[in-house]
Design a protein around this motif. Structure first.
Motif, PDB file in Angstrom:
ATOM      1  N   ALA A 207      41.592  80.545  15.227  1.00  0.00           N
ATOM      2  CA  ALA A 207      42.087  81.625  14.373  1.00  0.00           C
ATOM      3  C   ALA A 207      42.378  81.052  12.989  1.00  0.00           C
ATOM      4  O   ALA A 207      43.012  80.003  12.869  1.00  0.00           O
ATOM      5  N   ARG A 208      41.901  81.737  11.964  1.00  0.00           N
ATOM      6  CA  ARG A 208      42.057  81.281  10.595  1.00  0.00           C
ATOM      7  C   ARG A 208      43.345  81.831   9.975  1.00  0.00           C
ATOM      8  O   ARG A 208      43.738  82.975  10.224  1.00  0.00           O
ATOM      9  N   TYR A 209      43.958  80.998   9.160  1.00  0.00           N
ATOM     10  CA  TYR A 209      45.242  81.333   8.549  1.00  0.00           C
ATOM     11  C   TYR A 209      45.212  82.675   7.834  1.00  0.00           C
ATOM     12  O   TYR A 209      46.059  83.544   8.067  1.00  0.00           O
ATOM     13  N   TRP A 210      44.224  82.889   6.962  1.00  0.00           N
ATOM     14  CA  TRP A 210      44.234  84.114   6.172  1.00  0.00           C
ATOM     15  C   TRP A 210      43.907  85.343   7.004  1.00  0.00           C
ATOM     16  O   TRP A 210      44.341  86.458   6.680  1.00  0.00           O
ATOM     17  N   ASP A 211      43.175  85.173   8.099  1.00  0.00           N
ATOM     18  CA  ASP A 211      42.958  86.292   9.011  1.00  0.00           C
ATOM     19  C   ASP A 211      44.279  86.697   9.672  1.00  0.00           C
ATOM     20  O   ASP A 211      44.577  87.892   9.825  1.00  0.00           O
ATOM     21  N   MET A 212      45.067  85.693  10.073  1.00  0.00           N
ATOM     22  CA  MET A 212      46.359  85.982  10.707  1.00  0.00           C
ATOM     23  C   MET A 212      47.333  86.597   9.709  1.00  0.00           C
ATOM     24  O   MET A 212      48.127  87.481  10.066  1.00  0.00           O
ATOM     25  N   VAL A 213      47.294  86.144   8.450  1.00  0.00           N
ATOM     26  CA  VAL A 213      48.137  86.752   7.414  1.00  0.00           C
ATOM     27  C   VAL A 213      47.833  88.244   7.304  1.00  0.00           C
ATOM     28  O   VAL A 213      48.735  89.088   7.238  1.00  0.00           O
ATOM     29  N   ALA A 214      46.550  88.585   7.301  1.00  0.00           N
ATOM     30  CA  ALA A 214      46.154  89.995   7.200  1.00  0.00           C
ATOM     31  C   ALA A 214      46.617  90.797   8.411  1.00  0.00           C
ATOM     32  O   ALA A 214      47.055  91.947   8.275  1.00  0.00           O
ATOM     33  N   LEU A 215      46.540  90.195   9.590  1.00  0.00           N
ATOM     34  CA  LEU A 215      46.922  90.893  10.819  1.00  0.00           C
ATOM     35  C   LEU A 215      48.430  91.013  10.981  1.00  0.00           C
ATOM     36  O   LEU A 215      48.915  91.850  11.750  1.00  0.00           O
ATOM     37  N   ALA A 216      49.190  90.160  10.283  1.00  0.00           N
ATOM     38  CA  ALA A 216      50.654  90.169  10.399  1.00  0.00           C
ATOM     39  C   ALA A 216      51.290  90.926   9.232  1.00  0.00           C
ATOM     40  O   ALA A 216      52.380  90.580   8.781  1.00  0.00           O
ATOM     41  N   ASP A 217      50.622  91.982   8.759  1.00  0.00           N
ATOM     42  CA  ASP A 217      51.134  92.696   7.589  1.00  0.00           C
ATOM     43  C   ASP A 217      52.303  93.611   7.916  1.00  0.00           C
ATOM     44  O   ASP A 217      53.087  93.953   7.034  1.00  0.00           O
ATOM     45  N   LYS A 218      52.468  94.018   9.184  1.00  0.00           N
ATOM     46  CA  LYS A 218      53.577  94.893   9.569  1.00  0.00           C
ATOM     47  C   LYS A 218      54.366  94.331  10.751  1.00  0.00           C
ATOM     48  O   LYS A 218      55.589  94.415  10.779  1.00  0.00           O
ATOM     49  N   THR A 219      53.667  93.799  11.722  1.00  0.00           N
ATOM     50  CA  THR A 219      54.320  93.189  12.882  1.00  0.00           C
ATOM     51  C   THR A 219      53.727  91.803  13.099  1.00  0.00           C
ATOM     52  O   THR A 219      52.620  91.515  12.640  1.00  0.00           O
ATOM     53  N   PRO A 220      54.457  90.918  13.796  1.00  0.00           N
ATOM     54  CA  PRO A 220      53.920  89.572  14.051  1.00  0.00           C
ATOM     55  C   PRO A 220      52.563  89.637  14.744  1.00  0.00           C
ATOM     56  O   PRO A 220      52.304  90.532  15.549  1.00  0.00           O
ATOM     57  N   CYS A 221      51.704  88.702  14.402  1.00  0.00           N
ATOM     58  CA  CYS A 221      50.387  88.616  15.024  1.00  0.00           C
ATOM     59  C   CYS A 221      50.488  87.785  16.289  1.00  0.00           C
ATOM     60  O   CYS A 221      50.918  86.624  16.241  1.00  0.00           O
ATOM     61  N   LYS A 222      50.128  88.388  17.433  1.00  0.00           N
ATOM     62  CA  LYS A 222      50.085  87.633  18.688  1.00  0.00           C
ATOM     63  C   LYS A 222      48.826  86.770  18.655  1.00  0.00           C
ATOM     64  O   LYS A 222      47.718  87.275  18.707  1.00  0.00           O
ATOM     65  N   VAL A 223      49.019  85.448  18.571  1.00  0.00           N
ATOM     66  CA  VAL A 223      47.888  84.547  18.408  1.00  0.00           C
ATOM     67  C   VAL A 223      47.355  84.068  19.751  1.00  0.00           C
ATOM     68  O   VAL A 223      46.169  84.189  20.046  1.00  0.00           O
ATOM     69  N   ILE A 224      48.237  83.515  20.583  1.00  0.00           N
ATOM     70  CA  ILE A 224      47.839  83.047  21.909  1.00  0.00           C
ATOM     71  C   ILE A 224      48.653  83.794  22.956  1.00  0.00           C
ATOM     72  O   ILE A 224      49.885  83.813  22.902  1.00  0.00           O
ATOM     73  N   GLY A 225      47.972  84.408  23.884  1.00  0.00           N
ATOM     74  CA  GLY A 225      48.617  85.188  24.934  1.00  0.00           C
ATOM     75  C   GLY A 225      47.567  86.026  25.628  1.00  0.00           C
ATOM     76  O   GLY A 225      46.418  86.115  25.173  1.00  0.00           O
ATOM     77  N   GLU A 226      47.944  86.670  26.717  1.00  0.00           N
ATOM     78  CA  GLU A 226      46.977  87.484  27.457  1.00  0.00           C
ATOM     79  C   GLU A 226      46.370  88.570  26.578  1.00  0.00           C
ATOM     80  O   GLU A 226      45.200  88.925  26.735  1.00  0.00           O
ATOM     81  N   HIS A 227      47.165  89.084  25.649  1.00  0.00           N
ATOM     82  CA  HIS A 227      46.669  90.118  24.742  1.00  0.00           C
ATOM     83  C   HIS A 227      46.644  89.608  23.301  1.00  0.00           C
ATOM     84  O   HIS A 227      46.716  90.390  22.358  1.00  0.00           O
ATOM     85  N   GLY A 228      46.505  88.299  23.155  1.00  0.00           N
ATOM     86  CA  GLY A 228      46.526  87.703  21.838  1.00  0.00           C
ATOM     87  C   GLY A 228      45.173  87.688  21.147  1.00  0.00           C
ATOM     88  O   GLY A 228      44.146  88.032  21.731  1.00  0.00           O
ATOM     89  N   LEU A 229      45.211  87.292  19.900  1.00  0.00           N
ATOM     90  CA  LEU A 229      43.979  87.118  19.136  1.00  0.00           C
ATOM     91  C   LEU A 229      43.072  86.114  19.840  1.00  0.00           C
ATOM     92  O   LEU A 229      41.855  86.297  19.917  1.00  0.00           O
TER      93      LEU A 229
END
Length: 320
Positions: A207-229
């Motif tokens: 997962a790329r930093y700037w992609d996660m920044v975009a996805l975390a614009d309102k709520t935290p981005c779930k990166v690793i998890g069963e329903h994560g990125l």
């Protein structure tokens, strides 16, 4: 007042070990530094300092390396995920390290598939640091090395015993009576290991930093998890939080959680105290303690949050 000083490890207070692994004398790998921040880690050296020994269900560590320094091909029984704190890093994998590779920049994260040999090198121009998350309290019971790594190490004086401990023949050490050298993996065992290509690994593991920044614009981005990125169940979950998704609400977890800033300064408040974390700092929050983390200064701010789960810390889980 609740004092959490013993659960905060500052970047400037990290204690490195330069003899942590079997390749500590091997040219090209002999300048790396290993850090064990939370949990026992997988160091093979008695010189390794453990900053926080409280069980979390996972381990937190780090590797610091000057330019062109390489970490040799190895594997773990459980998950291994890295995010880049500083520098530019090339990760490579496979029996000979030629099956695939990816370059990671600051803030990027790589949840490396289990069952494959992996290595990494600092390809930047300055000393760099990557932070590691390892599944399980015992981090899978150690490291499995590619056969050529063990052979090269012996040529430079380091022998790994079957007990998982290193012996330095340059210091006059030898294997204790009754302890045999760590056996090399057989051709049959090596043949069973997959050799995934870069195209096969990247989609569900990087997962790329700037992609996660975009996805975390309102709520935290779930990166690793069963329903994560990056869909996985390695015994822990990783969230990515930015200024835009940081909450003012106090909250708690039923198990210890870890806060690791990657950009900016973060103020952490809890019932009975407050502190400010900077990139490279690591904070363990006790279970049941209400707390919150928010950027304390203007500018870019990003934070990784790790908490254990009830999932077994076994091989990488592949979604159906």
């Amino acid at each position: 007042m609740t004092n959490l000083d013993d659960r905060i490890v500052r970047y400037g207070e990290l204690q490195p070990c330069k003899t942590a692994f079997i390749d500590a004398h091997t040219p090209g790998s002999d300048q790396k530094e290993n850090f064990t921040i939370i949990g026992g880690g997988v160091s093979e050296s008695p010189d390794q300092h453990v900053h926080i020994s409280i069980p979390h269900g996972f381990n937190i560590g780090a590797a610091g390396q000057p330019p062109k320094c390489r970490n040799s091909l190895h594997d773990h029984h459980t998950a291994e995920a890295f995010f880049v704190l500083s520098g530019r890093w090339r990760f490579f994998w496979g029996r000979w390290g030629t099956a695939g590779e990816v370059v990671l920049e600051e803030g990027d994260i790589f949840n490396i598939p289990t069952g494959i040999f992996r290595g990494f090198e600092n390809i930047g121009t300055d000393y760099g640091m990557i932070m590691a998350i390892l599944g399980g309290d015992d981090a899978g019971g150690g490291v499995m090395w590619a056969p050529q790594v063990i052979e090269d190490a012996a040529d430079h004086g380091l022998v790994l015993g079957e007990n998982g401990k290193l012996y330095d023949t340059k210091k006059g050490q030898s294997l204790p009576e009754g302890i045999k050298p760590m056996p090399l993996m057989s051709a049959e065992e090596l043949a069973k290991r997959p050799e995934p290509t870069t195209a096969e690994v990247l989609p569900n593991h990087v997962a790329r930093y700037w992609d996660m920044v975009a996805l975390a614009d309102k709520t935290p981005c779930k990166v690793i998890g069963e329903h994560g990125l990056l869909r996985d169940r390695p015994g822990f979950e990783v969230d990515f939080i930015t200024r835009a998704s940081a909450s003012e609400a106090m909250h708690s977890h039923d198990r210890p959680s870890v806060l690791m800033p990657v950009k900016g300064h973060w103020r952490v408040d809890w019932e009975g105290g407050t502190t400010v974390l900077a990139p490279g700092d690591t904070m363990s929050v006790p279970e049941g303690l209400a707390h919150r983390a928010q950027p304390s200064m203007t500018g870019e701010a990003a934070l990784y949050h790790i908490v254990g789960t009830d999932d077994a810390a076994g091989p990488t889980w592949k979604p159906e």
